[in-house]
Design an enzyme around this catalytic site. Structure first.
Site, PDB file in Angstrom:
ATOM      1  N   LEU A 288       0.858  -1.185   0.000  1.00 54.49           N
ATOM      2  CA  LEU A 288       0.000   0.000   0.000  1.00 54.49           C
ATOM      3  C   LEU A 288       0.891   1.230   0.000  1.00 54.49           C
ATOM      4  O   LEU A 288       1.767   1.373   0.857  1.00 54.49           O
ATOM      5  CB  LEU A 288      -0.903  -0.003   1.243  1.00 54.49           C
ATOM      6  CG  LEU A 288      -1.791   1.225   1.456  1.00 54.49           C
ATOM      7  CD1 LEU A 288      -2.778   1.386   0.293  1.00 54.49           C
ATOM      8  CD2 LEU A 288      -2.549   1.099   2.778  1.00 54.49           C
TER       9      LEU A 288
ATOM     10  N   ILE B 257       4.533  -1.113   3.212  1.00 52.21           N
ATOM     11  CA  ILE B 257       4.239   0.278   2.895  1.00 52.21           C
ATOM     12  C   ILE B 257       5.155   0.687   1.752  1.00 52.21           C
ATOM     13  O   ILE B 257       6.378   0.559   1.838  1.00 52.21           O
ATOM     14  CB  ILE B 257       4.470   1.194   4.116  1.00 52.21           C
ATOM     15  CG1 ILE B 257       3.551   0.786   5.274  1.00 52.21           C
ATOM     16  CG2 ILE B 257       4.226   2.651   3.727  1.00 52.21           C
ATOM     17  CD1 ILE B 257       2.061   0.873   4.966  1.00 52.21           C
ATOM     18  N   LYS B 258       4.556   1.190   0.673  1.00 52.11           N
ATOM     19  CA  LYS B 258       5.337   1.596  -0.497  1.00 52.11           C
ATOM     20  C   LYS B 258       5.774   3.046  -0.345  1.00 52.11           C
ATOM     21  O   LYS B 258       4.947   3.938  -0.126  1.00 52.11           O
ATOM     22  CB  LYS B 258       4.507   1.438  -1.783  1.00 52.11           C
ATOM     23  CG  LYS B 258       4.334   0.006  -2.243  1.00 52.11           C
ATOM     24  CD  LYS B 258       3.475  -0.089  -3.496  1.00 52.11           C
ATOM     25  CE  LYS B 258       4.256   0.205  -4.741  1.00 52.11           C
ATOM     26  NZ  LYS B 258       3.454  -0.084  -5.975  1.00 52.11           N
ATOM     27  N   ILE B 259       7.070   3.256  -0.478  1.00 55.76           N
ATOM     28  CA  ILE B 259       7.652   4.596  -0.382  1.00 55.76           C
ATOM     29  C   ILE B 259       8.480   4.845  -1.644  1.00 55.76           C
ATOM     30  O   ILE B 259       9.362   4.046  -1.974  1.00 55.76           O
ATOM     31  CB  ILE B 259       8.549   4.722   0.865  1.00 55.76           C
ATOM     32  CG1 ILE B 259       7.715   4.504   2.147  1.00 55.76           C
ATOM     33  CG2 ILE B 259       9.232   6.084   0.900  1.00 55.76           C
ATOM     34  CD1 ILE B 259       8.532   4.531   3.423  1.00 55.76           C
TER      35      ILE B 259
END
Length: 373
Positions: free
Chosen positions: A107, A138-140
């Site tokens: 996400l 978590i997509k960064i």
């Protein structure tokens, strides 16, 4: 399990689906794909915007949000985190079976924050807490500002999917950010074996941009280099991965239970219809990698991919020659990868705005119905 997906897995490639919607989770399709051998899911703003514009799977939740007085930002947060929770539940058996290596759902933080380190860090915390599933990434984005946020998230025990990587230099910086994050996590008392990370290295967009420039050059030599840069770039990224994860610095973390940050091949759907539709699958086979595929590429892989084994190691000299030849023709690698990062962020921001507008329209439509009752 699909024979081709099983063969890829035998050679160390985890196949993930680059798609997520409530139609997939609630309609049984995601479970079917998991049974076929899909081991994870990635999402992005474009995928969410497309999902919300189709069908009526979201109407019930949107109605609840309207009655609760939620604004657009709140609604987007609640809808996307709920989609991810549902997918995470379906993938939990894979997560358990692979000891947390696979079975994960990604996400992304709001892409408008990609140039703001502190805001990205806070968004990562909020999303991690809201979803509340251990099999979450978590997509960064791998912007310069994102590097510190990657380290911070990892240091707090948050598993991270680093996205939008195009250049080898940036990829090396991402791996260093990963090591820094794990070192701090160790100091903070976190169990390193529970923290996972992948680095999403984009493939097909490199060919799209470079092939366009090669066509402008127009020589026979230029034509011979078409559609070679994407694979060459990714293969050299794997070489960098092998170098970093054989250092003494990494060994210390490994002995504390850490697992390497796997390279993930993203943007693996071919853009040129003249290319084999599984080019960025069969051409990028090596141990401890992930290939996230749009549905069309996944279907092609299951149907007719010819997996011949490792197609990365042993290709480094040839791959470097491709990049050298491009420079000799006047095509600047640095210029291309910087452009692709900028364009990638712009596309994600536009998709996010589209997502906000889609949700706004849906809230207004449902509110009109609720008010009429």
């Amino acid at each position: 399990m699909s024979t081709n997906l099983e063969t890829l897995h035998t050679h160390g490639v985890s196949v993930w689906l680059d798609d997520l919607s409530r139609e997939l989770t609630d309609g049984g399709e995601l479970q079917r794909l998991v049974d076929l051998g899909v081991l994870g899911v990635t999402s992005n703003p474009t995928i969410f915007a497309t999902a919300l514009s189709k069908g009526d799977r979201y109407t019930e939740q949107v109605t609840e949000l309207v009655k609760a007085g939620a604004d657009t930002e709140k609604a987007v947060f609640e809808i996307t985190t709920e989609d991810v929770r549902r997918a995470a539940d379906i993938l939990k058996p894979v997560f358990d079976r692979t000891d947390g290596l696979d079975g994960r759902v990604s996400l992304e933080v709001d892409p408008r924050l990609a140039r703001d380190t502190a805001a990205t860090e806070e968004s990562a915390r909020q999303l991690w807490k809201a979803v509340g599933k251990e099999n979450l990434y978590i997509k960064i984005p791998a912007t310069v500002e994102g590097l510190a946020a990657i380290s911070t998230a990892l240091s707090e025990g948050i598993s991270v999917n680093v996205t939008l990587i195009f250049s080898l230099d940036r990829y090396r910086a991402v791996m260093q950010a990963f090591l820094t994050g794990l070192e701090q996590a160790k100091v903070n008392g976190h169990d390193l074996s529970k923290i996972e990370s992948v680095a999403s290295f984009f493939v097909s967009r490199v060919d799209t941009e470079i092939d366009k420039r090669l066509d402008e050059v127009g020589t026979d030599e230029a034509k011979a280099l078409r559609s070679k840069a994407g694979l060459a770039n990714a293969r050299l990224a794997y070489q960098a991965y092998e170098e970093v994860f054989s250092t003494p610095r990494w060994q210390v973390l490994k002995e504390s239970g850490a697992r390497a940050q796997r390279p993930l091949w993203a943007s693996t759907g071919v853009k040129d219809p003249n290319l084999p539709d599984t080019l960025y699958v069969t051409g990028l086979v090596a141990p401890n990698t992930v290939n996230t595929m749009p549905g069309k590429t996944l279907d092609a892989t299951v149907d007719h991919a010819e997996v011949t084994g490792d197609t990365i190691r042993g290709s480094y000299g040839e791959s470097q020659q491709v990049l050298d030849d491009l420079e000799r023709l006047g095509i600047s690698y640095t210029e291309v990868v910087e452009l692709l990062e900028t364009e990638g962020l712009d596309k994600f921001e536009k998709s996010w705005v589209e997502l906000l507008q889609t949700v706004t329209d849906e809230l207004e439509r449902v509110k009109t119905q609720v008010d009429a009752q």
